[in-house]
Design an enzyme around this catalytic site. Structure first.
Site, PDB file in Angstrom:
ATOM      1  N   MET A 139      -3.175 -19.214 -12.805  1.00 10.70           N
ATOM      2  CA  MET A 139      -3.503 -19.934 -11.560  1.00 10.70           C
ATOM      3  C   MET A 139      -2.489 -19.600 -10.474  1.00 10.70           C
ATOM      4  O   MET A 139      -1.869 -20.477  -9.881  1.00 10.70           O
ATOM      5  CB  MET A 139      -3.540 -21.434 -11.858  1.00 10.70           C
ATOM      6  CG  MET A 139      -4.209 -22.282 -10.808  1.00 10.70           C
ATOM      7  SD  MET A 139      -5.935 -21.865 -10.583  1.00 10.70           S
ATOM      8  CE  MET A 139      -6.629 -23.489 -10.363  1.00 10.70           C
ATOM      9  N   GLY A 140      -2.321 -18.303 -10.198  1.00  5.31           N
ATOM     10  CA  GLY A 140      -1.480 -17.896  -9.065  1.00  5.31           C
ATOM     11  C   GLY A 140      -2.337 -17.842  -7.813  1.00  5.31           C
ATOM     12  O   GLY A 140      -3.326 -18.576  -7.694  1.00  5.31           O
TER      13      GLY A 140
ATOM     14  N   ILE B 236      -4.451 -15.535  -6.662  1.00  7.42           N
ATOM     15  CA  ILE B 236      -5.852 -15.113  -6.799  1.00  7.42           C
ATOM     16  C   ILE B 236      -6.649 -16.164  -7.581  1.00  7.42           C
ATOM     17  O   ILE B 236      -7.761 -16.527  -7.189  1.00  7.42           O
ATOM     18  CB  ILE B 236      -5.955 -13.719  -7.466  1.00  7.42           C
ATOM     19  CG1 ILE B 236      -5.186 -12.683  -6.629  1.00  7.42           C
ATOM     20  CG2 ILE B 236      -7.412 -13.299  -7.614  1.00  7.42           C
ATOM     21  CD1 ILE B 236      -5.037 -11.313  -7.280  1.00  7.42           C
TER      22      ILE B 236
ATOM     23  N   THR C  31     -10.573  -9.154 -13.085  1.00  7.15           N
ATOM     24  CA  THR C  31     -10.128  -8.440 -11.871  1.00  7.15           C
ATOM     25  C   THR C  31      -8.610  -8.289 -11.905  1.00  7.15           C
ATOM     26  O   THR C  31      -7.990  -8.085 -10.860  1.00  7.15           O
ATOM     27  CB  THR C  31     -10.546  -9.198 -10.582  1.00  7.15           C
ATOM     28  OG1 THR C  31     -10.076 -10.546 -10.676  1.00  7.15           O
ATOM     29  CG2 THR C  31     -12.034  -9.187 -10.366  1.00  7.15           C
ATOM     30  N   SER C  32      -8.008  -8.408 -13.105  1.00  9.59           N
ATOM     31  CA  SER C  32      -6.536  -8.348 -13.175  1.00  9.59           C
ATOM     32  C   SER C  32      -6.077  -6.944 -13.565  1.00  9.59           C
ATOM     33  O   SER C  32      -5.876  -6.090 -12.700  1.00  9.59           O
ATOM     34  CB  SER C  32      -6.015  -9.423 -14.126  1.00  9.59           C
ATOM     35  OG  SER C  32      -6.485  -9.223 -15.453  1.00  9.59           O
TER      36      SER C  32
ATOM     37  N   GLU D  50      -8.581   3.387 -17.806  1.00 13.99           N
ATOM     38  CA  GLU D  50      -8.966   3.371 -16.398  1.00 13.99           C
ATOM     39  C   GLU D  50      -8.490   4.658 -15.754  1.00 13.99           C
ATOM     40  O   GLU D  50      -7.295   4.968 -15.885  1.00 13.99           O
ATOM     41  CB  GLU D  50      -8.316   2.155 -15.720  1.00 13.99           C
ATOM     42  CG  GLU D  50      -8.832   1.919 -14.327  1.00 13.99           C
ATOM     43  CD  GLU D  50      -8.310   0.605 -13.729  1.00 13.99           C
ATOM     44  OE1 GLU D  50      -8.419  -0.451 -14.372  1.00 13.99           O
ATOM     45  OE2 GLU D  50      -7.764   0.677 -12.625  1.00 13.99           O
TER      46      GLU D  50
ATOM     47  N   HIS E 206     -11.952  -0.737  -9.848  1.00 18.26           N
ATOM     48  CA  HIS E 206     -10.668  -1.314  -9.395  1.00 18.26           C
ATOM     49  C   HIS E 206     -10.623  -1.401  -7.862  1.00 18.26           C
ATOM     50  O   HIS E 206      -9.760  -0.799  -7.209  1.00 18.26           O
ATOM     51  CB  HIS E 206      -9.486  -0.511  -9.962  1.00 18.26           C
ATOM     52  CG  HIS E 206      -8.226  -1.334 -10.039  1.00 18.26           C
ATOM     53  ND1 HIS E 206      -7.277  -1.162 -11.016  1.00 18.26           N
ATOM     54  CD2 HIS E 206      -7.755  -2.341  -9.251  1.00 18.26           C
ATOM     55  CE1 HIS E 206      -6.275  -2.013 -10.830  1.00 18.26           C
ATOM     56  NE2 HIS E 206      -6.556  -2.746  -9.760  1.00 18.26           N
TER      57      HIS E 206
HETATM   58  C1  GLV Z   1      -4.256  -4.222  -7.401  1.00 20.59           C
HETATM   59  O1  GLV Z   1      -4.670  -4.075  -8.500  1.00 20.59           O
HETATM   60  C2  GLV Z   1      -3.049  -4.936  -7.078  1.00 20.59           C
HETATM   61  O2  GLV Z   1      -2.292  -5.282  -7.986  1.00 20.59           O
HETATM   62  O3  GLV Z   1      -2.810  -5.165  -5.893  1.00 20.59           O
END
Ligand code: GLV
Length: 323
Positions: free
Chosen positions: A156-157, A159, A238-239, A269, A288
Protein backbone atom coordinates in the site's frame (compact mmCIF):
# COMPACT_ATOMS: atom_id res chain seq x y z
CA UNK A 1 28.43 24.33 -15.53
CA UNK A 2 29.20 20.82 -14.31
CA UNK A 3 32.66 19.96 -15.51
CA UNK A 4 32.06 16.43 -16.77
CA UNK A 5 30.03 14.13 -18.98
CA UNK A 6 26.66 12.52 -18.31
CA UNK A 7 25.53 9.43 -20.21
CA UNK A 8 21.79 8.98 -20.78
CA UNK A 9 21.01 5.39 -21.72
CA UNK A 10 18.00 6.17 -23.93
CA UNK A 11 16.44 9.07 -25.80
CA UNK A 12 14.27 10.86 -23.20
CA UNK A 13 12.01 13.93 -23.32
CA UNK A 14 13.69 16.74 -25.30
CA UNK A 15 13.24 19.29 -22.52
CA UNK A 16 14.91 16.93 -20.04
CA UNK A 17 17.87 16.56 -22.39
CA UNK A 18 17.91 20.34 -22.84
CA UNK A 19 18.13 20.74 -19.04
CA UNK A 20 21.14 18.41 -18.98
CA UNK A 21 22.78 20.37 -21.80
CA UNK A 22 22.32 23.59 -19.81
CA UNK A 23 24.17 22.14 -16.84
CA UNK A 24 26.69 19.54 -18.03
CA UNK A 25 29.76 20.28 -20.13
CA UNK A 26 29.01 17.13 -22.14
CA UNK A 27 25.83 15.09 -22.66
CA UNK A 28 26.04 11.72 -24.37
CA UNK A 29 22.75 10.02 -25.33
CA UNK A 30 22.42 6.35 -26.37
CA UNK A 31 21.21 6.58 -29.94
CA UNK A 32 19.61 3.17 -30.56
CA UNK A 33 16.03 2.15 -29.79
CA UNK A 34 17.33 -1.06 -28.17
CA UNK A 35 19.01 -0.72 -24.78
CA UNK A 36 22.80 -0.82 -24.56
CA UNK A 37 24.28 -4.20 -23.63
CA UNK A 38 26.16 -4.25 -20.30
CA UNK A 39 29.41 -3.95 -22.29
CA UNK A 40 28.12 -0.98 -24.29
CA UNK A 41 26.83 0.66 -21.12
CA UNK A 42 30.22 0.21 -19.43
CA UNK A 43 32.03 1.60 -22.45
CA UNK A 44 29.89 4.72 -22.68
CA UNK A 45 29.73 5.32 -18.90
CA UNK A 46 33.52 5.17 -18.62
CA UNK A 47 34.83 8.66 -17.98
CA UNK A 48 31.35 10.04 -17.06
CA UNK A 49 30.46 11.68 -13.74
CA UNK A 50 26.79 10.68 -13.96
CA UNK A 51 24.53 8.22 -15.74
CA UNK A 52 20.79 8.49 -16.28
CA UNK A 53 19.62 4.89 -16.40
CA UNK A 54 16.46 2.92 -17.24
CA UNK A 55 15.03 -0.25 -15.68
CA UNK A 56 16.74 -2.28 -18.41
CA UNK A 57 20.24 -1.16 -17.36
CA UNK A 58 22.07 -3.22 -14.78
CA UNK A 59 24.11 -1.02 -12.43
CA UNK A 60 26.45 -3.26 -10.46
CA UNK A 61 30.06 -3.68 -9.38
CA UNK A 62 31.12 -4.64 -12.91
CA UNK A 63 29.76 -1.37 -14.29
CA UNK A 64 31.24 0.74 -11.49
CA UNK A 65 34.62 -0.98 -11.97
CA UNK A 66 34.53 -0.14 -15.66
CA UNK A 67 33.35 3.42 -14.97
CA UNK A 68 34.98 4.46 -11.68
CA UNK A 69 34.45 8.19 -12.37
CA UNK A 70 30.65 7.79 -12.10
CA UNK A 71 29.43 9.46 -8.90
CA UNK A 72 25.71 9.55 -9.63
CA UNK A 73 23.17 7.03 -10.92
CA UNK A 74 19.81 8.68 -11.66
CA UNK A 75 17.38 5.86 -12.44
CA UNK A 76 14.33 6.91 -14.46
CA UNK A 77 11.88 4.65 -12.60
CA UNK A 78 10.37 4.39 -9.17
CA UNK A 79 11.68 0.82 -8.87
CA UNK A 80 15.42 0.41 -8.65
CA UNK A 81 15.95 -3.35 -8.50
CA UNK A 82 18.22 -2.92 -11.54
CA UNK A 83 20.65 -0.95 -9.36
CA UNK A 84 22.83 -2.58 -6.74
CA UNK A 85 22.31 0.24 -4.25
CA UNK A 86 24.50 -1.32 -1.53
CA UNK A 87 27.47 -1.52 -3.89
CA UNK A 88 26.85 2.06 -5.04
CA UNK A 89 26.65 3.30 -1.43
CA UNK A 90 29.85 1.42 -0.57
CA UNK A 91 31.60 3.44 -3.27
CA UNK A 92 29.92 6.76 -2.45
CA UNK A 93 27.93 6.66 -5.67
CA UNK A 94 24.62 8.46 -5.19
CA UNK A 95 21.45 6.80 -6.49
CA UNK A 96 18.01 8.26 -7.13
CA UNK A 97 14.61 7.13 -8.44
CA UNK A 98 11.43 8.91 -9.59
CA UNK A 99 8.70 8.58 -6.94
CA UNK A 100 5.49 10.64 -6.69
CA UNK A 101 5.16 11.30 -10.41
CA UNK A 102 3.95 7.99 -11.85
CA UNK A 103 1.60 6.53 -9.24
CA UNK A 104 -1.68 7.70 -10.80
CA UNK A 105 -0.65 6.67 -14.31
CA UNK A 106 0.41 3.21 -13.15
CA UNK A 107 -2.81 2.82 -11.16
CA UNK A 108 -4.75 3.64 -14.34
CA UNK A 109 -3.05 0.72 -16.06
CA UNK A 110 -3.70 -1.64 -13.15
CA UNK A 111 -7.37 -0.76 -13.46
CA UNK A 112 -7.27 -1.12 -17.23
CA UNK A 113 -5.89 -4.65 -16.82
CA UNK A 114 -8.52 -5.49 -14.22
CA UNK A 115 -11.34 -4.38 -16.49
CA UNK A 116 -9.76 -5.89 -19.61
CA UNK A 117 -9.27 -9.35 -18.19
CA UNK A 118 -12.53 -9.52 -16.23
CA UNK A 119 -14.65 -8.33 -19.17
CA UNK A 120 -12.77 -10.00 -22.05
CA UNK A 121 -11.97 -6.64 -23.65
CA UNK A 122 -8.93 -7.88 -25.56
CA UNK A 123 -10.20 -11.34 -26.49
CA UNK A 124 -13.61 -10.07 -27.68
CA UNK A 125 -11.96 -7.27 -29.66
CA UNK A 126 -9.71 -9.82 -31.40
CA UNK A 127 -12.72 -12.02 -32.08
CA UNK A 128 -14.65 -9.09 -33.54
CA UNK A 129 -11.75 -8.15 -35.81
CA UNK A 130 -11.58 -11.79 -36.92
CA UNK A 131 -15.13 -11.40 -38.26
CA UNK A 132 -16.84 -13.44 -35.56
CA UNK A 133 -19.43 -10.90 -34.37
CA UNK A 134 -22.09 -12.83 -36.21
CA UNK A 135 -24.87 -12.50 -33.69
CA UNK A 136 -25.82 -11.19 -30.27
CA UNK A 137 -26.54 -13.76 -27.60
CA UNK A 138 -27.33 -13.22 -23.90
CA UNK A 139 -24.61 -15.67 -22.88
CA UNK A 140 -21.79 -14.36 -25.07
CA UNK A 141 -18.58 -13.12 -23.43
CA UNK A 142 -19.92 -13.18 -19.90
CA UNK A 143 -17.37 -11.83 -17.50
CA UNK A 144 -17.06 -10.83 -13.86
CA UNK A 145 -18.01 -7.50 -12.34
CA UNK A 146 -15.25 -5.22 -11.19
CA UNK A 147 -17.71 -2.88 -9.48
CA UNK A 148 -18.70 -4.08 -6.05
CA UNK A 149 -16.01 -6.80 -6.03
CA UNK A 150 -13.43 -7.24 -3.31
CA UNK A 151 -9.96 -5.96 -4.05
CA UNK A 152 -6.82 -7.17 -2.29
CA UNK A 153 -3.92 -4.75 -2.61
CA UNK A 154 -0.49 -6.18 -1.88
CA UNK A 155 1.75 -3.23 -0.99
CA UNK A 156 0.00 0.00 0.00
CA UNK A 157 2.55 2.58 -1.15
CA UNK A 158 1.87 5.35 -3.64
CA UNK A 159 0.62 3.09 -6.44
CA UNK A 160 -1.38 0.80 -4.15
CA UNK A 161 -3.11 3.84 -2.65
CA UNK A 162 -3.85 5.26 -6.11
CA UNK A 163 -5.44 1.92 -7.07
CA UNK A 164 -7.51 2.03 -3.85
CA UNK A 165 -8.75 5.54 -4.69
CA UNK A 166 -10.01 4.28 -8.05
CA UNK A 167 -11.54 1.21 -6.41
CA UNK A 168 -13.69 3.41 -4.22
CA UNK A 169 -15.36 4.80 -7.31
CA UNK A 170 -16.17 1.23 -8.32
CA UNK A 171 -17.72 0.50 -4.92
CA UNK A 172 -15.14 -2.18 -4.27
CA UNK A 173 -14.41 -3.57 -0.86
CA UNK A 174 -10.75 -2.75 -0.30
CA UNK A 175 -8.39 -4.80 1.78
CA UNK A 176 -4.62 -4.54 1.80
CA UNK A 177 -1.50 -6.04 3.21
CA UNK A 178 1.78 -4.21 3.74
CA UNK A 179 4.80 -4.32 6.04
CA UNK A 180 3.07 -1.85 8.31
CA UNK A 181 -0.41 -0.43 8.68
CA UNK A 182 -1.31 2.68 6.67
CA UNK A 183 -3.81 4.26 9.00
CA UNK A 184 -4.25 7.33 6.75
CA UNK A 185 -5.22 5.05 3.84
CA UNK A 186 -7.58 3.15 6.09
CA UNK A 187 -9.29 6.35 7.16
CA UNK A 188 -9.31 8.05 3.75
CA UNK A 189 -10.06 5.04 1.56
CA UNK A 190 -11.93 2.69 3.85
CA UNK A 191 -9.23 0.09 3.31
CA UNK A 192 -8.99 -2.77 5.77
CA UNK A 193 -5.59 -4.07 6.84
CA UNK A 194 -5.14 -7.83 6.56
CA UNK A 195 -1.70 -8.75 7.91
CA UNK A 196 -1.72 -12.28 6.52
CA UNK A 197 -1.12 -12.44 2.75
CA UNK A 198 -2.94 -15.74 2.23
CA UNK A 199 -5.94 -14.49 4.17
CA UNK A 200 -6.03 -11.44 1.91
CA UNK A 201 -5.74 -13.62 -1.20
CA UNK A 202 -8.59 -15.86 -0.05
CA UNK A 203 -10.86 -12.86 0.50
CA UNK A 204 -10.25 -11.13 -2.85
CA UNK A 205 -11.94 -11.18 -6.26
CA UNK A 206 -9.03 -9.14 -7.63
CA UNK A 207 -5.50 -9.15 -6.27
CA UNK A 208 -3.28 -6.27 -7.37
CA UNK A 209 0.46 -6.33 -6.70
CA UNK A 210 2.29 -3.12 -5.77
CA UNK A 211 5.46 -4.17 -3.94
CA UNK A 212 9.02 -3.38 -4.98
CA UNK A 213 11.13 -6.34 -6.09
CA UNK A 214 13.48 -7.29 -3.26
CA UNK A 215 14.87 -10.56 -1.93
CA UNK A 216 11.77 -10.90 0.26
CA UNK A 217 9.24 -10.25 -2.54
CA UNK A 218 10.91 -12.46 -5.14
CA UNK A 219 8.29 -15.13 -6.04
CA UNK A 220 6.02 -13.74 -3.31
CA UNK A 221 3.10 -15.18 -5.27
CA UNK A 222 3.87 -18.87 -5.77
CA UNK A 223 1.87 -22.08 -5.94
CA UNK A 224 0.64 -21.91 -2.34
CA UNK A 225 -0.48 -18.29 -2.67
CA UNK A 226 -2.25 -18.98 -5.97
CA UNK A 227 -3.96 -21.95 -4.34
CA UNK A 228 -5.23 -19.62 -1.62
CA UNK A 229 -6.97 -17.44 -4.23
CA UNK A 230 -10.56 -17.97 -5.32
CA UNK A 231 -11.12 -19.88 -8.58
CA UNK A 232 -13.12 -16.83 -9.74
CA UNK A 233 -10.37 -14.35 -8.86
CA UNK A 234 -7.93 -12.43 -11.06
CA UNK A 235 -4.28 -11.58 -10.43
CA UNK A 236 -3.08 -8.17 -11.61
CA UNK A 237 0.64 -7.42 -11.68
CA UNK A 238 2.01 -3.97 -12.50
CA UNK A 239 5.01 -4.25 -10.15
CA UNK A 240 7.81 -6.57 -11.28
CA UNK A 241 7.53 -9.91 -13.05
CA UNK A 242 9.72 -11.70 -10.53
CA UNK A 243 7.22 -11.02 -7.74
CA UNK A 244 5.20 -13.87 -9.28
CA UNK A 245 6.45 -17.41 -9.91
CA UNK A 246 5.62 -17.68 -13.61
CA UNK A 247 5.53 -21.49 -13.72
CA UNK A 248 3.17 -21.57 -10.74
CA UNK A 249 0.96 -18.94 -12.37
CA UNK A 250 0.85 -20.88 -15.60
CA UNK A 251 -0.10 -24.07 -13.75
CA UNK A 252 -2.81 -22.26 -11.75
CA UNK A 253 -4.31 -20.70 -14.89
CA UNK A 254 -4.23 -23.97 -16.81
CA UNK A 255 -5.88 -25.84 -13.94
CA UNK A 256 -8.52 -23.15 -13.47
CA UNK A 257 -7.36 -22.47 -9.93
CA UNK A 258 -7.71 -18.76 -10.67
CA UNK A 259 -9.88 -17.09 -13.32
CA UNK A 260 -7.27 -15.00 -15.10
CA UNK A 261 -4.37 -12.60 -14.94
CA UNK A 262 -3.57 -9.10 -16.14
CA UNK A 263 0.17 -8.62 -16.39
CA UNK A 264 2.15 -5.53 -17.27
CA UNK A 265 5.33 -7.21 -16.10
CA UNK A 266 6.53 -10.76 -16.64
CA UNK A 267 9.39 -13.09 -15.85
CA UNK A 268 11.09 -13.40 -18.25
CA UNK A 269 10.75 -9.88 -19.58
CA UNK A 270 10.26 -9.26 -22.43
CA UNK A 271 8.10 -12.37 -22.67
CA UNK A 272 8.77 -14.36 -25.87
CA UNK A 273 5.84 -14.54 -28.30
CA UNK A 274 5.75 -18.34 -28.02
CA UNK A 275 5.57 -18.31 -24.21
CA UNK A 276 2.71 -20.59 -23.03
CA UNK A 277 1.19 -17.74 -20.96
CA UNK A 278 0.41 -15.93 -24.20
CA UNK A 279 -1.60 -18.87 -25.48
CA UNK A 280 -4.14 -18.55 -22.65
CA UNK A 281 -7.31 -16.60 -23.47
CA UNK A 282 -7.80 -15.45 -19.88
CA UNK A 283 -4.49 -13.57 -19.71
CA UNK A 284 -3.90 -9.98 -20.83
CA UNK A 285 -0.28 -8.92 -21.16
CA UNK A 286 1.03 -5.41 -21.78
CA UNK A 287 4.76 -4.69 -22.28
CA UNK A 288 5.72 -2.93 -19.01
CA UNK A 289 3.92 0.30 -19.84
CA UNK A 290 2.54 1.17 -16.39
CA UNK A 291 3.98 4.68 -16.37
CA UNK A 292 3.90 5.14 -20.14
CA UNK A 293 1.86 8.29 -20.68
CA UNK A 294 3.42 11.26 -22.46
CA UNK A 295 3.04 13.49 -19.41
CA UNK A 296 4.31 10.97 -16.87
CA UNK A 297 7.34 9.83 -18.84
CA UNK A 298 8.25 13.49 -19.25
CA UNK A 299 7.89 14.08 -15.50
CA UNK A 300 10.04 11.03 -14.81
CA UNK A 301 12.72 12.22 -17.22
CA UNK A 302 12.74 15.70 -15.67
CA UNK A 303 13.00 14.23 -12.19
CA UNK A 304 15.87 11.91 -13.13
CA UNK A 305 17.68 14.80 -14.75
CA UNK A 306 17.17 17.13 -11.77
CA UNK A 307 18.52 14.39 -9.50
CA UNK A 308 21.66 14.05 -11.64
CA UNK A 309 22.18 17.82 -11.78
CA UNK A 310 21.65 18.33 -8.04
CA UNK A 311 24.01 15.53 -7.07
CA UNK A 312 26.76 16.75 -9.39
CA UNK A 313 26.42 20.26 -7.94
CA UNK A 314 26.73 18.89 -4.41
CA UNK A 315 23.11 19.78 -3.64
CA UNK A 316 20.51 17.43 -2.07
CA UNK A 317 18.92 15.15 -4.67
CA UNK A 318 15.13 15.54 -4.91
CA UNK A 319 14.68 11.78 -4.50
CA UNK A 320 17.76 9.99 -3.32
CA UNK A 321 17.65 6.25 -2.68
CA UNK A 322 19.65 5.11 0.29
CA UNK A 323 20.69 1.47 0.38
C1 GLV B 1 8.67 1.17 -13.72
O1 GLV B 1 8.57 -0.01 -13.74
C2 GLV B 1 9.13 1.92 -12.58
O2 GLV B 1 9.61 1.32 -11.61
O3 GLV B 1 9.04 3.15 -12.61
Amino acid sequence: MIDGRVFVTREIAPDALARLREEFAEVDVWEAFEPPTPEQLAERAAGCVAVVTMITDRVDAALLNAAPTVRVVANMAVGYNNVDVATCSGRDVLVSNTPNVLEETTADLAFALMLAVARHVVASDADTRAGNWGLWHPALWLGRDVWGASLGIVGMGGIGSAVARRARGFDMRIRYTANSRRTEAEAALGAEFVPDLRELLAASDFVSLHVPLTASTHNLIGAAELAAMRPTAFLINTSRGDVVDTEALLAALRAGRIAGAGLDVTAPEPIPADHPLLSLPNVVVTPHIGSASFATRRRMAMMAVENAIAACKGEPMPSRVVG
